[in-house]
Design a protein around this motif. Structure first.
Motif, PDB file in Angstrom:
ATOM      1  N   ALA A  19       0.824  -1.207   0.000  1.00 45.47           N
ATOM      2  CA  ALA A  19       0.000   0.000   0.000  1.00 45.47           C
ATOM      3  C   ALA A  19       0.855   1.253   0.000  1.00 45.47           C
ATOM      4  O   ALA A  19       0.594   2.213  -0.740  1.00 45.47           O
ATOM      5  CB  ALA A  19      -0.940  -0.011   1.207  1.00 45.47           C
ATOM      6  N   ARG A  20       1.905   1.263   0.814  1.00 46.15           N
ATOM      7  CA  ARG A  20       2.743   2.457   0.873  1.00 46.15           C
ATOM      8  C   ARG A  20       3.507   2.688  -0.427  1.00 46.15           C
ATOM      9  O   ARG A  20       3.704   3.841  -0.841  1.00 46.15           O
ATOM     10  CB  ARG A  20       3.702   2.376   2.064  1.00 46.15           C
ATOM     11  N   ALA A  21       3.930   1.632  -1.074  1.00 44.34           N
ATOM     12  CA  ALA A  21       4.604   1.786  -2.364  1.00 44.34           C
ATOM     13  C   ALA A  21       3.667   2.436  -3.378  1.00 44.34           C
ATOM     14  O   ALA A  21       4.079   3.308  -4.169  1.00 44.34           O
ATOM     15  CB  ALA A  21       5.095   0.434  -2.870  1.00 44.34           C
ATOM     16  N   ARG A  22       2.405   2.034  -3.363  1.00 44.29           N
ATOM     17  CA  ARG A  22       1.444   2.616  -4.297  1.00 44.29           C
ATOM     18  C   ARG A  22       1.155   4.075  -3.946  1.00 44.29           C
ATOM     19  O   ARG A  22       1.083   4.940  -4.830  1.00 44.29           O
ATOM     20  CB  ARG A  22       0.160   1.794  -4.297  1.00 44.29           C
ATOM     21  N   THR A  23       0.993   4.372  -2.664  1.00 43.34           N
ATOM     22  CA  THR A  23       0.769   5.753  -2.231  1.00 43.34           C
ATOM     23  C   THR A  23       1.916   6.645  -2.689  1.00 43.34           C
ATOM     24  O   THR A  23       1.705   7.754  -3.199  1.00 43.34           O
ATOM     25  CB  THR A  23       0.635   5.820  -0.702  1.00 43.34           C
ATOM     26  N   THR A  24       3.137   6.158  -2.505  1.00 48.14           N
ATOM     27  CA  THR A  24       4.315   6.927  -2.908  1.00 48.14           C
ATOM     28  C   THR A  24       4.321   7.175  -4.409  1.00 48.14           C
ATOM     29  O   THR A  24       4.593   8.291  -4.876  1.00 48.14           O
ATOM     30  CB  THR A  24       5.595   6.190  -2.486  1.00 48.14           C
ATOM     31  N   GLY A 133      -4.589  -5.264   8.887  1.00 46.02           N
ATOM     32  CA  GLY A 133      -5.239  -5.476   7.602  1.00 46.02           C
ATOM     33  C   GLY A 133      -6.254  -4.387   7.295  1.00 46.02           C
ATOM     34  O   GLY A 133      -6.400  -3.965   6.141  1.00 46.02           O
ATOM     35  N   MET A 134      -6.973  -3.939   8.307  1.00 45.27           N
ATOM     36  CA  MET A 134      -7.938  -2.855   8.119  1.00 45.27           C
ATOM     37  C   MET A 134      -7.238  -1.591   7.623  1.00 45.27           C
ATOM     38  O   MET A 134      -7.725  -0.907   6.716  1.00 45.27           O
ATOM     39  CB  MET A 134      -8.662  -2.579   9.438  1.00 45.27           C
ATOM     40  N   ILE A 135      -6.081  -1.279   8.214  1.00 47.00           N
ATOM     41  CA  ILE A 135      -5.352  -0.078   7.816  1.00 47.00           C
ATOM     42  C   ILE A 135      -4.749  -0.235   6.423  1.00 47.00           C
ATOM     43  O   ILE A 135      -4.718   0.722   5.630  1.00 47.00           O
ATOM     44  CB  ILE A 135      -4.290   0.266   8.869  1.00 47.00           C
ATOM     45  N   ALA A 136      -4.267  -1.427   6.077  1.00 53.22           N
ATOM     46  CA  ALA A 136      -3.772  -1.654   4.714  1.00 53.22           C
ATOM     47  C   ALA A 136      -4.901  -1.469   3.699  1.00 53.22           C
ATOM     48  O   ALA A 136      -4.707  -0.862   2.632  1.00 53.22           O
ATOM     49  CB  ALA A 136      -3.169  -3.050   4.593  1.00 53.22           C
ATOM     50  N   GLN A 137      -6.087  -1.975   4.025  1.00 57.98           N
ATOM     51  CA  GLN A 137      -7.229  -1.795   3.140  1.00 57.98           C
ATOM     52  C   GLN A 137      -7.615  -0.320   3.045  1.00 57.98           C
ATOM     53  O   GLN A 137      -7.944   0.190   1.968  1.00 57.98           O
ATOM     54  CB  GLN A 137      -8.413  -2.630   3.618  1.00 57.98           C
ATOM     55  N   HIS A 138      -7.585   0.373   4.181  1.00 55.97           N
ATOM     56  CA  HIS A 138      -7.896   1.798   4.182  1.00 55.97           C
ATOM     57  C   HIS A 138      -6.955   2.567   3.273  1.00 55.97           C
ATOM     58  O   HIS A 138      -7.378   3.415   2.471  1.00 55.97           O
ATOM     59  CB  HIS A 138      -7.821   2.338   5.613  1.00 55.97           C
ATOM     60  N   GLU A 139      -5.665   2.284   3.351  1.00 54.13           N
ATOM     61  CA  GLU A 139      -4.706   2.994   2.499  1.00 54.13           C
ATOM     62  C   GLU A 139      -4.946   2.676   1.033  1.00 54.13           C
ATOM     63  O   GLU A 139      -4.915   3.575   0.180  1.00 54.13           O
ATOM     64  CB  GLU A 139      -3.272   2.656   2.900  1.00 54.13           C
ATOM     65  N   GLN A 140      -5.212   1.419   0.720  1.00 48.45           N
ATOM     66  CA  GLN A 140      -5.471   1.066  -0.676  1.00 48.45           C
ATOM     67  C   GLN A 140      -6.757   1.714  -1.193  1.00 48.45           C
ATOM     68  O   GLN A 140      -6.846   2.084  -2.373  1.00 48.45           O
ATOM     69  CB  GLN A 140      -5.541  -0.455  -0.838  1.00 48.45           C
ATOM     70  N   HIS A 142      -7.818   4.631  -0.265  1.00 44.86           N
ATOM     71  CA  HIS A 142      -7.444   6.005  -0.571  1.00 44.86           C
ATOM     72  C   HIS A 142      -6.543   6.077  -1.795  1.00 44.86           C
ATOM     73  O   HIS A 142      -6.566   7.077  -2.527  1.00 44.86           O
ATOM     74  CB  HIS A 142      -6.803   6.667   0.648  1.00 44.86           C
ATOM     75  N   ASP A 143      -5.779   5.046  -2.044  1.00 45.38           N
ATOM     76  CA  ASP A 143      -5.005   5.014  -3.284  1.00 45.38           C
ATOM     77  C   ASP A 143      -5.947   5.012  -4.490  1.00 45.38           C
ATOM     78  O   ASP A 143      -5.690   5.686  -5.494  1.00 45.38           O
ATOM     79  CB  ASP A 143      -4.088   3.792  -3.314  1.00 45.38           C
ATOM     80  N   GLU A 144      -7.026   4.258  -4.395  1.00 43.89           N
ATOM     81  CA  GLU A 144      -8.008   4.286  -5.484  1.00 43.89           C
ATOM     82  C   GLU A 144      -8.629   5.679  -5.597  1.00 43.89           C
ATOM     83  O   GLU A 144      -8.828   6.196  -6.704  1.00 43.89           O
ATOM     84  CB  GLU A 144      -9.098   3.232  -5.278  1.00 43.89           C
ATOM     85  N   THR A 145      -8.931   6.295  -4.447  1.00 42.80           N
ATOM     86  CA  THR A 145      -9.464   7.655  -4.453  1.00 42.80           C
ATOM     87  C   THR A 145      -8.484   8.613  -5.119  1.00 42.80           C
ATOM     88  O   THR A 145      -8.876   9.482  -5.914  1.00 42.80           O
ATOM     89  CB  THR A 145      -9.759   8.106  -3.011  1.00 42.80           C
TER      90      THR A 145
END
Length: 434
Positions: A19-24, A133-140, A142-145
């Motif tokens: 998730a963090r790699a995608r956010t970056t 897992g909830m936080i990883a899903q949350h970040e992903q 927001h990545d879609e957002t």
């Protein structure tokens, strides 16, 4: 049923890192003015999403799990999604990009220490690494957002990805599939990282129905436009008719006529509308109107899930249409691997036991159902994730899109939005009574 093959700690680390790699990638590809700008009043500035991701991670993993004091309590109200509507967020004293990056990086460094040492048992919040897992899903999510914001952003393209492969193997044998009537198990009580609105598993009775083998394509939808679908009130729900008349809508979002040809803008590239690709960026009202025009209807949420998960041989519900194993590139178009849906009929290895294709990935699919809790629903760990959205104002979407990461997409995963929304990566398929 093998639902979590990895060690929970390893699984959490993998999901958080991805998730963090995608956010970056989504935030490093533009300059600071683009990060701080609001590209649409429907969306937050990208820099808000970035710091909000860090703030949620700090709240749940450092404060709730590790019991640590807030790092910067003064910023909490700015990054509470319920405190300020998206249109107001550019006027807040948001962390500038460099500070937002430092904050999220500092949070993540501390979180990795917590993940290494925290017990993953003893409470529902940490059992099997749930909150990680909830936080990883949350970040992903927001990545879609943020990917939606990139689509709304004007200017030169900054994102690239390979094109999907053409559909492999024989085409579907028929345009629609009969789903038998009877009970099936909807939702889940066993998936370790399922979110509260997916729970609990319960029996649902569904009458027999027919459902499209593949999503409605751009070519299909062009027939609706050409036939005057946007000009005939009889196909539209009253609120939908008001929307298209008020806003002058006559095609999916990002489409326009240019020299007599329909083109669309996709992440800064203008291209001909691809007839064989699932239609994208349509509202619930547009999907509903098309279905009526075609003499069909949108499937209910229960029908969609039965078509996706029900195995008529064993009588049980699978995790995914193809079985219980995690998605691979042969099963579905997920994870921003491509920046568009694959052609209709792709991924035969991802088909359901009944032969329905592309139920996971490519486009979110509107259903006819309002977003409500299942029988026995319990908000966990906070009401604001699901419960505050229950009711007739929001419609359910299922299946995920090319922009969804596998960690936030499964046969039971539920998305929801207002029926007017078009900027999301939404499409649909139709159904009819048997």
């Amino acid at each position: 049923m093998n639902e979590a093959p990895q060690d929970p700690r390893e699984r959490a680390l993998t999901a958080l890192t991805a998730a963090r790699a995608r956010t970056t990638a989504l935030t490093d590809c533009v300059d600071d003015p683009d990060l701080t700008a609001q590209h649409s009043p429907l969306m937050s500035p990208l820099v808000w999403d970035l710091a909000h991701i860090g703030n949620m991670e700090e709240l749940w993993l450092l404060r709730h799990v590790a019991g640590r004091e807030p790092m910067h309590p003064e910023i909490d109200p700015m990054y509470d999604a319920f405190e300020h509507p998206r249109a107001e967020r550019p006027r807040l004293p948001l962390l500038p990009p460099d500070q937002a990056r430092r904050y999220t990086a500092e949070v993540r460094g501390r979180v990795l220490d917590v993940l290494e040492h925290a017990p993953l048992e003893g409470s529902e919040l940490v059992e099997a690494g749930y909150v990680f897992g909830m936080i990883a899903q949350h970040e992903q999510q927001h990545d879609e957002t943020m990917l939606i914001t990139h689509q709304l952003r004007k200017g030169a393209p900054v994102l690239t990805a390979p094109e999907p492969e053409p559909p492999a193997g024989p085409p579907p044998a028929a345009p629609e599939v009969l789903v038998p009537g009877g009970p099936f198990t909807m939702g889940t009580s066993a998936e370790p990282w399922s979110l509260d609105n997916e729970r609990p598993a319960h029996e649902r009775e569904v009458a027999p129905f027919w459902i499209d083998t593949v999503p409605v394509t751009c070519g299909d939808y062009l027939e609706f436009i050409t036939a005057g679908g946007y000009r005939e009130r009889r196909w539209w729900a009253p609120e939908g008719w008001e929307q298209i008349r008020t806003h002058g809508i006559g095609a999916p979002l990002f489409w326009r006529l240019e020299g007599g040809e329909w083109v669309r803008r996709r992440f800064g590239v203008v291209e001909p509308v691809p007839a064989a690709e699932p239609v994208l960026h349509v509202s619930w009202y547009e999907a509903d109107a098309y279905a009526r025009w075609a003499g069909r209807r949108l499937p209910t949420e229960a029908e969609w899930e039965k078509a996706a998960r029900y195995d008529p041989v064993s009588g049980r519900s699978r995790r995914y249409p193809w079985g219980d194993e995690e998605p691979t590139p042969e099963h579905a178009n997920l994870g921003q691997r491509h920046l568009r849906p694959a052609g209709a009929g792709s991924y035969p290895k991802g088909a359901s036991p009944l032969g329905v294709r592309q139920l996971i990935g490519d486009v979110w699919e509107w259903t006819s159902s309002d977003f409500t809790g299942y029988p026995g629903f319990r908000a966990f760990p906070y009401r604001e994730y699901s419960e505050v959205f229950f009711g007739p104002a929001h419609k359910v979407l299922r299946g995920g899109s090319f922009a969804v990461d596998p960690v936030a997409c499964r046969g039971t995963f539920r998305n929801w939005d207002l029926p007017v929304r078009r900027q999301i990566f939404s499409g649909f398929r139709t159904a009819r009574d048997a």
